[in-house]
Write an enzyme that holds these catalytic residues in place. Sequence first.
Site, PDB file in Angstrom:
ATOM      1  N   LEU A 205       0.819  -1.207   0.000  1.00  0.00           N
ATOM      2  CA  LEU A 205       0.000   0.000   0.000  1.00  0.00           C
ATOM      3  C   LEU A 205       0.856   1.262   0.000  1.00  0.00           C
ATOM      4  CD1 LEU A 205      -2.806   1.328   0.225  1.00  0.00           C
ATOM      5  CD2 LEU A 205      -2.564   1.171   2.730  1.00  0.00           C
ATOM      6  N   ASP A 206       0.651   2.113  -1.016  1.00  0.00           N
ATOM      7  CA  ASP A 206       1.306   3.426  -1.138  1.00  0.00           C
ATOM      8  C   ASP A 206       2.827   3.329  -1.130  1.00  0.00           C
ATOM      9  OD1 ASP A 206      -1.180   4.653  -1.230  1.00  0.00           O
ATOM     10  OD2 ASP A 206      -1.264   4.962   0.932  1.00  0.00           O
ATOM     11  N   GLU A 207       3.364   2.193  -1.594  1.00  0.00           N
ATOM     12  CA  GLU A 207       4.811   1.998  -1.604  1.00  0.00           C
ATOM     13  C   GLU A 207       5.385   1.897  -3.014  1.00  0.00           C
ATOM     14  OE1 GLU A 207       6.969   1.901   0.892  1.00  0.00           O
ATOM     15  OE2 GLU A 207       5.552   2.088   2.540  1.00  0.00           O
TER      16      GLU A 207
END
EC number: 3.5.1.10
Length: 284
Positions: free
Chosen positions: A227-229
Amino acid sequence: MTSPTATLLVSCPDRPGLVAKIANFIYSNGGNIIHADQHTDFTAGLFLIRIEWQLEGFLLPRDVIDTAFAAIAKPIEASWQLHFSDTIPRIAIWVTKQDHCLLDLLWRHQAQELPAQIALIISNHAHLESIAQQFKLDFYQFPITKDNKLEQEAKELELLQKYQIDLIVLAKYLQILSADFVAKFPNIINIHHSFLPAFPGANPYQRAYERGVKIIGATAHYVTADLDEGPIIEQEVVRVSHRDTVADLIRKGKDLERLVLSRAVRLHLQNRVLVYGNRTVVFS
């Protein structure tokens, strides 16, 4: 109307003579190079280049360029992508209830700022169907729950295949895609409402306000299973002060989100982004 061009995006272990080898492949086949940009990551020992040339007068037919370049690429251990400027990518925009990023993309597409065809809009709610109707776009709703997520994603993948979609743009689609979905369709750009890696996940403006930050931002990145990486394409910031409320941060943040997402999508469509590891080179 400009003549069509071909673009190579190449990454390989750094060594002397790489620019000459790649440029000579184009020159020796009668190509006129109109753009070249390169970068060497000395830490990773990696060379990366974007090179674009006119197809008019080029001696190799399009369907053999990739095979011919493989003879150059194999000895230098290169990975590469080949793109043609007159190949029009097809986009699916995914949304939830917020319309600001969706409308910005549709307006820019209408103004011919985005070299792509927006083929459909997908949402987990019906709120924005009227916008799809306004722009004469197909709209599909897939309500998502923890119990039906994988079943709905399978249907969405079938729809993407039916519409021959090349790129998904998550324009404030507030759902987490499964790792299996991302593995099957990896070309996804997301807009996150913070300057990553600060405040990943939900409610970043509220957390930024509580932390008393003086700068807020927005980040467009490729989606990965984490997530969001994913690799970052574009970011922007704006200053805020102690006088700003959470509502002020959200209002200012929405402006950033529109700008950052449209920039990232345009850069991707212009084949200016090359991912290596969890980083990107964005060529000028």
